[in-house]
Motif scaffolding. Sequence first.
Motif, PDB file in Angstrom:
ATOM      1  N   VAL A  47     -21.917  14.660   9.520  1.00  0.00           N
ATOM      2  CA  VAL A  47     -20.902  13.758   8.957  1.00  0.00           C
ATOM      3  C   VAL A  47     -20.451  12.745   9.998  1.00  0.00           C
ATOM      4  N   ILE A  48     -20.188  13.223  11.211  1.00  0.00           N
ATOM      5  CA  ILE A  48     -19.719  12.334  12.279  1.00  0.00           C
ATOM      6  C   ILE A  48     -20.755  11.262  12.601  1.00  0.00           C
ATOM      7  N   ALA A  49     -22.012  11.678  12.727  1.00  0.00           N
ATOM      8  CA  ALA A  49     -23.080  10.714  13.021  1.00  0.00           C
ATOM      9  C   ALA A  49     -23.220   9.693  11.902  1.00  0.00           C
ATOM     10  N   GLY A  50     -23.166  10.164  10.666  1.00  0.00           N
ATOM     11  CA  GLY A  50     -23.321   9.264   9.530  1.00  0.00           C
ATOM     12  C   GLY A  50     -22.215   8.225   9.460  1.00  0.00           C
ATOM     13  N   THR A  51     -20.960   8.655   9.639  1.00  0.00           N
ATOM     14  CA  THR A  51     -19.858   7.700   9.558  1.00  0.00           C
ATOM     15  C   THR A  51     -19.848   6.751  10.755  1.00  0.00           C
ATOM     16  N   LEU A  52     -20.247   7.237  11.919  1.00  0.00           N
ATOM     17  CA  LEU A  52     -20.356   6.338  13.077  1.00  0.00           C
ATOM     18  C   LEU A  52     -21.314   5.191  12.771  1.00  0.00           C
ATOM     19  N   ILE A  53     -22.454   5.526  12.219  1.00  0.00           N
ATOM     20  CA  ILE A  53     -23.479   4.512  11.945  1.00  0.00           C
ATOM     21  C   ILE A  53     -23.066   3.588  10.801  1.00  0.00           C
ATOM     22  N   VAL A  54     -22.572   4.160   9.710  1.00  0.00           N
ATOM     23  CA  VAL A  54     -22.213   3.349   8.539  1.00  0.00           C
ATOM     24  C   VAL A  54     -21.135   2.324   8.894  1.00  0.00           C
ATOM     25  N   TYR A  55     -20.085   2.777   9.571  1.00  0.00           N
ATOM     26  CA  TYR A  55     -19.016   1.843   9.910  1.00  0.00           C
ATOM     27  C   TYR A  55     -19.421   0.891  11.038  1.00  0.00           C
ATOM     28  N   GLY A  56     -20.352   1.323  11.866  1.00  0.00           N
ATOM     29  CA  GLY A  56     -20.893   0.404  12.866  1.00  0.00           C
ATOM     30  C   GLY A  56     -21.602  -0.766  12.200  1.00  0.00           C
ATOM     31  N   ILE A  57     -22.404  -0.456  11.189  1.00  0.00           N
ATOM     32  CA  ILE A  57     -23.090  -1.517  10.433  1.00  0.00           C
ATOM     33  C   ILE A  57     -22.076  -2.415   9.740  1.00  0.00           C
ATOM     34  N   LEU A  58     -21.024  -1.816   9.169  1.00  0.00           N
ATOM     35  CA  LEU A  58     -20.005  -2.601   8.474  1.00  0.00           C
ATOM     36  C   LEU A  58     -19.300  -3.569   9.421  1.00  0.00           C
ATOM     37  N   PHE A  59     -19.017  -3.129  10.639  1.00  0.00           N
ATOM     38  CA  PHE A  59     -18.386  -4.029  11.606  1.00  0.00           C
ATOM     39  C   PHE A  59     -19.257  -5.254  11.859  1.00  0.00           C
ATOM     40  N   ILE A  60     -20.539  -5.033  12.048  1.00  0.00           N
ATOM     41  CA  ILE A  60     -21.457  -6.144  12.333  1.00  0.00           C
ATOM     42  C   ILE A  60     -21.565  -7.071  11.134  1.00  0.00           C
ATOM     43  N   VAL A  61     -21.721  -6.500   9.932  1.00  0.00           N
ATOM     44  CA  VAL A  61     -21.866  -7.299   8.713  1.00  0.00           C
ATOM     45  C   VAL A  61     -20.588  -8.083   8.418  1.00  0.00           C
ATOM     46  N   ASN A 112     -17.370 -13.089   8.250  1.00  0.00           N
ATOM     47  CA  ASN A 112     -16.116 -13.792   8.519  1.00  0.00           C
ATOM     48  C   ASN A 112     -16.217 -14.830   9.632  1.00  0.00           C
ATOM     49  N   LYS A 113     -17.404 -15.023  10.148  1.00  0.00           N
ATOM     50  CA  LYS A 113     -17.565 -15.890  11.318  1.00  0.00           C
ATOM     51  C   LYS A 113     -17.018 -17.293  11.085  1.00  0.00           C
ATOM     52  N   THR A 114     -17.223 -17.850   9.919  1.00  0.00           N
ATOM     53  CA  THR A 114     -16.799 -19.227   9.643  1.00  0.00           C
ATOM     54  C   THR A 114     -15.525 -19.294   8.800  1.00  0.00           C
ATOM     55  N   LYS A 115     -14.928 -18.145   8.519  1.00  0.00           N
ATOM     56  CA  LYS A 115     -13.734 -18.122   7.681  1.00  0.00           C
ATOM     57  C   LYS A 115     -12.467 -18.146   8.537  1.00  0.00           C
ATOM     58  N   ARG A 116     -11.449 -18.838   8.049  1.00  0.00           N
ATOM     59  CA  ARG A 116     -10.167 -18.870   8.729  1.00  0.00           C
ATOM     60  C   ARG A 116      -9.256 -17.800   8.120  1.00  0.00           C
ATOM     61  N   PRO A 117      -8.620 -16.978   8.941  1.00  0.00           N
ATOM     62  CA  PRO A 117      -7.730 -15.944   8.399  1.00  0.00           C
ATOM     63  C   PRO A 117      -6.507 -16.544   7.709  1.00  0.00           C
ATOM     64  N   ARG A 118      -6.071 -15.896   6.635  1.00  0.00           N
ATOM     65  CA  ARG A 118      -4.883 -16.358   5.908  1.00  0.00           C
ATOM     66  C   ARG A 118      -3.596 -15.914   6.586  1.00  0.00           C
ATOM     67  N   TYR A 119      -3.667 -14.778   7.300  1.00  0.00           N
ATOM     68  CA  TYR A 119      -2.465 -14.216   7.919  1.00  0.00           C
ATOM     69  C   TYR A 119      -2.675 -14.106   9.431  1.00  0.00           C
ATOM     70  N   THR A 120      -1.958 -14.911  10.178  1.00  0.00           N
ATOM     71  CA  THR A 120      -2.090 -14.922  11.637  1.00  0.00           C
ATOM     72  C   THR A 120      -0.829 -14.413  12.327  1.00  0.00           C
TER      73      THR A 120
END
Length: 275
Positions: free
Chosen positions: A116-130, A135-143
Amino acid sequence: MLEIIKVVILGIIEGITEFLPISSTGHLYLADAFVKLNEPTAFINMFMVVIQLGAIFAVVVIYFNKLNPWAPRKSNLERHQTWVLWFKVIIAVLPAIIVGLPLNDWMDAHLTSWQVIAGTLIVYGILFIVIEAYNKTKRPRYTDLNQLPITMAVLIGLCQVLAMVPGTSRSGATILGAILLGTSRYVATEFSFFLAIPTMLGASSLKVLKYLIHGNHFTGMQLAVLTTGTVVSFLVAYLAIKFLLSYIRNNDFKVFGWYRIALGTLVIAYFGLLN
């Protein structure tokens, strides 16, 4: 003496990983496979949660003025904003309480495996990158935290529920959720810090209460272990928070995503070979 050295190591791991989005609980459970405390399982399970209080106190110290509505130098507007911030934090922590209390024992029994730990580490790691790429070109609404609507705080609190699965990372889930909802990285990180205060105070109190209710008691060595781990995690977390706040001013979270993927892969390789 050897036990105290082990606790210092675990305290350092906790202090580094509590607020970096890489999962403190996951790291502690994995570290326990190598740095085994000579204590009963019930105590170790309680220790893995309570040690996080040290890191939480680091947030209180760093942000004491910002979180203190009675600070003498604050204007009436600033005091009002502080109370509103606390209201948002308390509202945001409710989903974790509603879901976490009834499922706590089940999750402890079924979700602390290396798979479980390995799976969640990898899944959320991919989510961070994606998500960072998205969001690279998006401006945040709340600063600014004062701009954050209460409804948004509740949604971020719902994201925190996901972190009950070991390896997810409480800060990782809330930061990812907040960024997706339109906050800046800085606002997402700060709100994640503040959300940790009632969350971990509640989780630690529950663990200690259950430990005592089940007929356990603290020996002198166990009190020394808890105290040492808490103090070390506080000192290290203080430095880790300062680092993260400085880092995110000019950097994104992709590096933590790659780290999570690499660690999850190593966990699978190591424990998979053992089995």
